[in-house]
Write a protein that holds these residues in place. Structure first.
Motif, PDB file in Angstrom:
ATOM      1  N   VAL A  16      -6.484  -5.559   4.589  1.00  6.32           N
ATOM      2  CA  VAL A  16      -6.255  -4.427   3.679  1.00  6.32           C
ATOM      3  C   VAL A  16      -7.576  -3.921   3.114  1.00  6.32           C
ATOM      4  N   GLY A  17      -8.451  -4.851   2.719  1.00  6.60           N
ATOM      5  CA  GLY A  17      -9.728  -4.453   2.119  1.00  6.60           C
ATOM      6  C   GLY A  17     -10.603  -3.654   3.056  1.00  6.60           C
ATOM      7  N   LYS A  18     -10.596  -4.009   4.336  1.00  4.40           N
ATOM      8  CA  LYS A  18     -11.392  -3.243   5.301  1.00  4.40           C
ATOM      9  C   LYS A  18     -10.883  -1.812   5.394  1.00  4.40           C
ATOM     10  N   ALA A  19      -9.569  -1.647   5.406  1.00  4.30           N
ATOM     11  CA  ALA A  19      -9.001  -0.295   5.475  1.00  4.30           C
ATOM     12  C   ALA A  19      -9.367   0.512   4.239  1.00  4.30           C
ATOM     13  N   ARG A  20      -9.295  -0.122   3.080  1.00  3.32           N
ATOM     14  CA  ARG A  20      -9.638   0.576   1.841  1.00  3.32           C
ATOM     15  C   ARG A  20     -11.132   0.909   1.801  1.00  3.32           C
ATOM     16  N   PHE A  21     -11.961  -0.020   2.258  1.00  2.00           N
ATOM     17  CA  PHE A  21     -13.401   0.258   2.302  1.00  2.00           C
ATOM     18  C   PHE A  21     -13.677   1.437   3.227  1.00  2.00           C
ATOM     19  N   THR A  22     -13.029   1.470   4.382  1.00  2.00           N
ATOM     20  CA  THR A  22     -13.216   2.565   5.332  1.00  2.00           C
ATOM     21  C   THR A  22     -12.822   3.894   4.711  1.00  2.00           C
ATOM     22  N   GLN A  23     -11.737   3.881   3.946  1.00  2.00           N
ATOM     23  CA  GLN A  23     -11.312   5.101   3.262  1.00  2.00           C
ATOM     24  C   GLN A  23     -12.330   5.509   2.199  1.00  2.00           C
ATOM     25  N   GLU A  75       6.098  -9.787   1.841  1.00  2.00           N
ATOM     26  CA  GLU A  75       6.488  -8.392   1.592  1.00  2.00           C
ATOM     27  C   GLU A  75       5.546  -7.727   0.607  1.00  2.00           C
ATOM     28  N   HIS A  76       5.058  -8.500  -0.362  1.00  2.00           N
ATOM     29  CA  HIS A  76       4.096  -7.966  -1.334  1.00  2.00           C
ATOM     30  C   HIS A  76       2.826  -7.499  -0.630  1.00  2.00           C
ATOM     31  N   VAL A  77       2.311  -8.336   0.263  1.00  2.00           N
ATOM     32  CA  VAL A  77       1.109  -7.967   1.009  1.00  2.00           C
ATOM     33  C   VAL A  77       1.409  -6.802   1.943  1.00  2.00           C
ATOM     34  N   ALA A  78       2.578  -6.857   2.581  1.00  2.00           N
ATOM     35  CA  ALA A  78       2.948  -5.807   3.534  1.00  2.00           C
ATOM     36  C   ALA A  78       2.988  -4.434   2.870  1.00  2.00           C
ATOM     37  N   ALA A  79       3.475  -4.382   1.632  1.00  2.00           N
ATOM     38  CA  ALA A  79       3.543  -3.101   0.924  1.00  2.00           C
ATOM     39  C   ALA A  79       2.147  -2.524   0.715  1.00  2.00           C
ATOM     40  N   SER A  80       1.199  -3.391   0.347  1.00  2.00           N
ATOM     41  CA  SER A  80      -0.184  -2.933   0.162  1.00  2.00           C
ATOM     42  C   SER A  80      -0.794  -2.493   1.485  1.00  2.00           C
ATOM     43  N   ALA A  81      -0.504  -3.243   2.544  1.00  2.00           N
ATOM     44  CA  ALA A  81      -1.041  -2.894   3.860  1.00  2.00           C
ATOM     45  C   ALA A  81      -0.505  -1.549   4.321  1.00  2.00           C
ATOM     46  N   ARG A  82       0.781  -1.355   4.169  1.00  2.00           N
ATOM     47  CA  ARG A  82       1.391  -0.097   4.624  1.00  2.00           C
ATOM     48  C   ARG A  82       0.898   1.086   3.797  1.00  2.00           C
ATOM     49  N   ALA A  83       0.644   0.844   2.508  1.00  2.00           N
ATOM     50  CA  ALA A  83       0.094   1.915   1.668  1.00  2.00           C
ATOM     51  C   ALA A  83      -1.301   2.318   2.130  1.00  2.00           C
ATOM     52  N   ARG A  89       3.477  -7.111  10.000  1.00  2.00           N
ATOM     53  CA  ARG A  89       4.712  -7.842  10.288  1.00  2.00           C
ATOM     54  C   ARG A  89       4.866  -8.978   9.283  1.00  2.00           C
ATOM     55  N   THR A  90       6.023  -9.096   8.691  1.00  2.00           N
ATOM     56  CA  THR A  90       6.262 -10.177   7.734  1.00  2.00           C
ATOM     57  C   THR A  90       6.921 -11.386   8.389  1.00  2.00           C
ATOM     58  N   GLU A  91       7.344 -11.260   9.620  1.00  2.00           N
ATOM     59  CA  GLU A  91       7.963 -12.372  10.334  1.00  2.00           C
ATOM     60  C   GLU A  91       7.268 -12.559  11.684  1.00  2.00           C
ATOM     61  N   ALA A 121      -8.399  -7.514  16.626  1.00  2.00           N
ATOM     62  CA  ALA A 121      -7.941  -8.837  16.194  1.00  2.00           C
ATOM     63  C   ALA A 121      -7.078  -8.740  14.941  1.00  2.00           C
ATOM     64  N   TYR A 122      -7.495  -7.922  13.982  1.00  2.00           N
ATOM     65  CA  TYR A 122      -6.676  -7.707  12.794  1.00  2.00           C
ATOM     66  C   TYR A 122      -5.301  -7.157  13.174  1.00  2.00           C
ATOM     67  N   ARG A 123      -5.310  -6.137  14.033  1.00  2.00           N
ATOM     68  CA  ARG A 123      -4.046  -5.503  14.422  1.00  2.00           C
ATOM     69  C   ARG A 123      -3.140  -6.485  15.148  1.00  2.00           C
ATOM     70  N   ALA A 124      -3.734  -7.292  16.036  1.00  2.00           N
ATOM     71  CA  ALA A 124      -2.938  -8.271  16.773  1.00  2.00           C
ATOM     72  C   ALA A 124      -2.338  -9.300  15.820  1.00  2.00           C
ATOM     73  N   ASN A 125      -3.138  -9.766  14.859  1.00  2.00           N
ATOM     74  CA  ASN A 125      -2.689 -10.825  13.959  1.00  2.00           C
ATOM     75  C   ASN A 125      -1.647 -10.350  12.963  1.00  2.00           C
ATOM     76  N   PHE A 126      -1.844  -9.165  12.409  1.00  2.00           N
ATOM     77  CA  PHE A 126      -0.962  -8.708  11.340  1.00  2.00           C
ATOM     78  C   PHE A 126       0.083  -7.682  11.769  1.00  2.00           C
ATOM     79  N   GLY A 127      -0.166  -6.977  12.856  1.00  2.00           N
ATOM     80  CA  GLY A 127       0.744  -5.892  13.200  1.00  2.00           C
ATOM     81  C   GLY A 127       1.456  -6.006  14.528  1.00  2.00           C
TER      82      GLY A 127
END
Length: 235
Positions: A16-23, A75-83, A89-91, A121-127
């Protein structure tokens, strides 16, 4: 200006932090003159290599929660990621030793493809339904990032390849006082911890560029600590 980012692929707030930094970087007027370097930081270096476990079960055990409560943490982390515009993926995700991933990221850095591999790698691991703890998946990701397959396989087969570079990054993190990730260092003068909002990164870049002292963020941001523990909502 150089920005160094210490992070671990297993860290959701690094994703999430990398995405926010990029923004935040996108709003910085001198963004084309910023060099980004990604540094290694293992959250759970004592995790046995070649062994992985479901993330939800790991969270439940670590925090003494039920599986349903652990899913709520995800789900808490997922909400921040999606924002932040990310897939999460939570499961079905797993958790394990990330040393090989960091070694491969150093190979990618040497070939000018580090951020490409990091994002994959991030996308594979989390998405996606691809485990970054599977060597064959890592090879596939390396090829997708533009690396030579044979070279990637050779690095993974040799535990000493780029090991010194990973350890050097981790020593530097300790010397700089990084006790959680993501950890951002601007020109070796200013440190920012956690997945801060995009506007905080923009402001920090502007202040550092102007030679002013970067103001500490008003509130702490979510981060993951060296024992693998990540900020989660309190029961």
């Amino acid at each position: 200006m150089r920005v160094e980012i210490w992070a671990d692929i297993a860290c959701p707030w690094c994703y999430v932090g990398k995405a926010r930094f990029t923004q935040g970087l996108a709003e910085f007027a001198h963004r084309d003159q910023v060099e980004i370097v990604f540094r290694s930081f293992e959250l759970d270096p004592n995790s046995p290599k070649g062994v992985s476990a479901p993330v939800v079960e790991m969270l439940a055990k670590k925090y003494g929660r039920t599986l349903d409560e652990a899913r709520g943490m995800e789900e808490h982390v997922a909400a921040s990621a999606r924002a932040a515009g990310l897939t999460y993926r939570t499961e079905g995700r797993d958790h394990g030793n990330t040393f090989d991933i960091h070694r491969l990221l150093h190979l990618a850095a040497a070939r000018g493809r580090q951020e490409e591999l990091l994002d994959l790698a991030y996308r594979a691991n989390f998405g996606e339904e691809r485990s970054v703890f599977d060597p064959e998946v890592l090879v596939t990701l390396a090829v997708e990032a533009g690396l030579d397959e044979a070279e990637a396989r050779a690095v993974l087969a040799d535990d000493s390849a780029y090991a010194a570079e990973v350890r050097a990054d981790e020593r530097e993190a300790a010397e700089l006082g990084a006790n959680a990730v993501p950890f951002f260092v601007l020109d070796r003068r200013y440190g920012i911890s956690g997945g801060q909002p995009a506007e905080v990164f923009t402001q920090a870049l502007e202040q550092a560029w102007a030679g002013r002292e970067v103001e500490a963020p008003a509130a702490g941001a979510e981060a993951c600590e060296p024992d693998g523990a990540c900020a989660v909502p309190q029961a």
